[in-house]
Scaffold this active site. Sequence first.
Site, PDB file in Angstrom:
ATOM      1  N   ASP A 210       0.831  -1.207   0.000  1.00 23.22           N
ATOM      2  CA  ASP A 210       0.000   0.000   0.000  1.00 23.22           C
ATOM      3  C   ASP A 210       0.876   1.271   0.000  1.00 23.22           C
ATOM      4  O   ASP A 210       0.404   2.343  -0.352  1.00 23.22           O
ATOM      5  CB  ASP A 210      -0.927   0.012   1.227  1.00 23.22           C
ATOM      6  CG  ASP A 210      -0.186  -0.188   2.545  1.00 23.22           C
ATOM      7  OD1 ASP A 210       0.881  -0.837   2.551  1.00 23.22           O
ATOM      8  OD2 ASP A 210      -0.672   0.300   3.589  1.00 23.22           O
TER       9      ASP A 210
ATOM     10  N   TYR B  11      11.226   2.999   1.074  1.00 25.42           N
ATOM     11  CA  TYR B  11      10.681   1.640   0.948  1.00 25.42           C
ATOM     12  C   TYR B  11       9.622   1.600  -0.160  1.00 25.42           C
ATOM     13  O   TYR B  11       9.668   0.748  -1.057  1.00 25.42           O
ATOM     14  CB  TYR B  11      10.077   1.211   2.292  1.00 25.42           C
ATOM     15  CG  TYR B  11       9.222  -0.027   2.224  1.00 25.42           C
ATOM     16  CD1 TYR B  11       9.791  -1.289   2.055  1.00 25.42           C
ATOM     17  CD2 TYR B  11       7.829   0.057   2.335  1.00 25.42           C
ATOM     18  CE1 TYR B  11       8.990  -2.428   1.995  1.00 25.42           C
ATOM     19  CE2 TYR B  11       7.032  -1.070   2.278  1.00 25.42           C
ATOM     20  CZ  TYR B  11       7.607  -2.312   2.107  1.00 25.42           C
ATOM     21  OH  TYR B  11       6.820  -3.437   2.034  1.00 25.42           O
TER      22      TYR B  11
ATOM     23  N   TRP C  28      -0.045  -3.474   5.885  1.00 26.84           N
ATOM     24  CA  TRP C  28      -0.052  -3.618   7.356  1.00 26.84           C
ATOM     25  C   TRP C  28      -0.031  -5.103   7.770  1.00 26.84           C
ATOM     26  O   TRP C  28      -0.841  -5.562   8.573  1.00 26.84           O
ATOM     27  CB  TRP C  28      -1.281  -2.920   7.947  1.00 26.84           C
ATOM     28  CG  TRP C  28      -1.332  -1.439   7.814  1.00 26.84           C
ATOM     29  CD1 TRP C  28      -0.761  -0.659   6.863  1.00 26.84           C
ATOM     30  CD2 TRP C  28      -2.032  -0.521   8.680  1.00 26.84           C
ATOM     31  NE1 TRP C  28      -1.056   0.671   7.070  1.00 26.84           N
ATOM     32  CE2 TRP C  28      -1.832   0.787   8.179  1.00 26.84           C
ATOM     33  CE3 TRP C  28      -2.820  -0.678   9.823  1.00 26.84           C
ATOM     34  CZ2 TRP C  28      -2.377   1.912   8.785  1.00 26.84           C
ATOM     35  CZ3 TRP C  28      -3.377   0.451  10.426  1.00 26.84           C
ATOM     36  CH2 TRP C  28      -3.140   1.735   9.906  1.00 26.84           C
TER      37      TRP C  28
HETATM   38  N1  NAP Z   1       5.218  -6.216   6.524  1.00 33.01           N
HETATM   39  C1  NAP Z   1       4.270  -5.415   6.053  1.00 33.01           C
HETATM   40  O1  NAP Z   1       3.579  -4.704   6.801  1.00 33.01           O
HETATM   41  C2  NAP Z   1       3.985  -5.367   4.562  1.00 33.01           C
HETATM   42  C3  NAP Z   1       2.977  -4.497   4.121  1.00 33.01           C
HETATM   43  C4  NAP Z   1       2.683  -4.472   2.765  1.00 33.01           C
HETATM   44  C5  NAP Z   1       3.364  -5.276   1.879  1.00 33.01           C
HETATM   45  N2  NAP Z   1       4.348  -6.073   2.331  1.00 33.01           N
HETATM   46  C6  NAP Z   1       5.068  -6.906   1.355  1.00 33.01           C
HETATM   47  O2  NAP Z   1       4.679  -8.261   1.569  1.00 33.01           O
HETATM   48  C7  NAP Z   1       5.771  -9.140   1.282  1.00 33.01           C
HETATM   49  C8  NAP Z   1       6.054 -10.019   2.494  1.00 33.01           C
HETATM   50  O3  NAP Z   1       6.402  -9.198   3.608  1.00 33.01           O
HETATM   51  P1  NAP Z   1       6.675  -9.804   5.059  1.00 33.01           P
HETATM   52  O4  NAP Z   1       6.076  -8.865   6.047  1.00 33.01           O
HETATM   53  O5  NAP Z   1       6.315 -11.248   5.078  1.00 33.01           O
HETATM   54  O6  NAP Z   1       8.274  -9.644   5.130  1.00 33.01           O
HETATM   55  P2  NAP Z   1       9.254 -10.083   6.310  1.00 33.01           P
HETATM   56  O7  NAP Z   1       8.524 -10.803   7.378  1.00 33.01           O
HETATM   57  O8  NAP Z   1      10.083  -8.897   6.649  1.00 33.01           O
HETATM   58  O9  NAP Z   1      10.185 -11.162   5.570  1.00 33.01           O
HETATM   59  C9  NAP Z   1      11.070 -10.757   4.566  1.00 33.01           C
HETATM   60  C10 NAP Z   1      11.725 -11.990   3.999  1.00 33.01           C
HETATM   61  O10 NAP Z   1      12.640 -11.551   2.986  1.00 33.01           O
HETATM   62  C11 NAP Z   1      13.896 -12.152   3.259  1.00 33.01           C
HETATM   63  N3  NAP Z   1      14.987 -11.321   2.768  1.00 33.01           N
HETATM   64  C12 NAP Z   1      15.252 -10.028   3.047  1.00 33.01           C
HETATM   65  N4  NAP Z   1      16.399  -9.647   2.438  1.00 33.01           N
HETATM   66  C13 NAP Z   1      16.846 -10.738   1.750  1.00 33.01           C
HETATM   67  C14 NAP Z   1      17.985 -10.994   0.955  1.00 33.01           C
HETATM   68  N5  NAP Z   1      18.910 -10.060   0.717  1.00 33.01           N
HETATM   69  N6  NAP Z   1      18.125 -12.227   0.406  1.00 33.01           N
HETATM   70  C15 NAP Z   1      17.208 -13.201   0.647  1.00 33.01           C
HETATM   71  N7  NAP Z   1      16.132 -13.033   1.403  1.00 33.01           N
HETATM   72  C16 NAP Z   1      15.950 -11.806   1.963  1.00 33.01           C
HETATM   73  C17 NAP Z   1      13.947 -12.271   4.784  1.00 33.01           C
HETATM   74  O11 NAP Z   1      14.958 -13.175   5.146  1.00 33.01           O
HETATM   75  P3  NAP Z   1      15.620 -13.125   6.632  1.00 33.01           P
HETATM   76  O12 NAP Z   1      14.651 -13.820   7.534  1.00 33.01           O
HETATM   77  O13 NAP Z   1      16.912 -13.848   6.452  1.00 33.01           O
HETATM   78  O14 NAP Z   1      15.782 -11.666   6.974  1.00 33.01           O
HETATM   79  C18 NAP Z   1      12.531 -12.774   5.044  1.00 33.01           C
HETATM   80  O15 NAP Z   1      12.442 -14.147   4.757  1.00 33.01           O
HETATM   81  C19 NAP Z   1       6.928  -8.230   0.875  1.00 33.01           C
HETATM   82  O16 NAP Z   1       6.933  -8.085  -0.517  1.00 33.01           O
HETATM   83  C20 NAP Z   1       6.576  -6.893   1.509  1.00 33.01           C
HETATM   84  O17 NAP Z   1       7.174  -5.804   0.821  1.00 33.01           O
HETATM   85  C21 NAP Z   1       4.681  -6.156   3.663  1.00 33.01           C
END
Ligand code: NAP
Length: 312
Positions: free
Chosen positions: A103, A126, A151
Amino acid sequence: MKPMILLTGKTGQLGSELNRLLPKLGEVIAPDRKELDLLDPEKIRQIMRDAKPQLIVNAAAYTAVDAAETDQANALAVNAEAPRLLALEAKKIGAVLVHFSTDYVFDGSTRAPYEETDPTNPINVYGKTKLAGEQAVRSSGVPHLIFRAAWIYATHGRNFLLTILRLATEREELKIVRDQIGAPTCAADIAAATAKILTNIYGRNDNACAFRKVSGTYHMTAAGETTWYDFAKDILDEAYHASQDLSWFAAATQGRRLLARRIIPITTAEYGSRTSRPAYSVLSNSRLTQAFGITLPDWRAQLHQCFASRSI
Ligand SMILES: NC(=O)c1ccc[n+]([C@@H]2O[C@H](COP(=O)([O-])OP(=O)(O)OC[C@H]3O[C@@H](n4cnc5c(N)ncnc54)[C@H](OP(=O)(O)O)[C@@H]3O)[C@@H](O)[C@H]2O)c1
């Protein structure tokens, strides 16, 4: 036909939920960061060459919104360059790509739910890097599904739910921002919706054609909207009724008593973050519903489900 699936980000909130569900769809290769560092383009090319996946599900991302402000190069590499390479390599071998975005590609200056066609205008690093990732996937020409979430929280990982529960064991009073509006969405619900969509596509003989037909960008968030302040209030309400038998809850509170009794609403300015965040980032999910017949539950129902279920 069951596809060979490459899943990235399996240690993350969403990736770990997908890693539980996708094996029902096909054979899953899910390298962790040590096995596939997305900062390393040659590693990306190599795994695509060696594993020859038919479906790539990219749940990895640089999600530390504040850190990204001063770590732009790494945020851009993971959020834009890596998806670009995954998409180009996928195109070369006739694979398809599922990618997740945010978002935060919007600036939050409206007060009506954003449609997929609304102009983007990210206001932090970001968001800018995530938008660059979306654009790279689209312009690669690979058949893709980009799901914009918002979120995200889960019963594991780093997120608002677990932070509130920890703080609630440390303080009697919490100050939480009330002038940002969005839709808290449980990672398990996004994973379930994604798996359902893919199961429907791969259940068909003409799955390649079916995927191409729906290729595009979709908003995928919980129904309804709220503020961080109201979300925190509901988390506390649930927490005071939660059972310590709930293993994730016991871990989040480290078995300690909840102290927090009062939540004070504050403004974003009072909170004092140097990172800009959209004041309003509710996403209309009508395109998702129209295309796939899927509507995610309301954010309150999703939160309640976390506290009701012992297996999450
Ligand atoms: N979190 C939110 O509120 C939110 C909101 C909207 C959209 N999104 C999107 O939804 C998706 C999933 O988000 P999430 O919240 O599940 O993310 P998350 O919990 O922060 O997990 C990120 C994942 O990416 C991996 N990662 C990060 N850098 C890396 C690298 N250099 N090489 C390989 N792996 C790497 C991390 O590995 P490690 O465990 O080793 O760090 C982890 O497995 C993403 O596309 C995010 O942008 C998230």
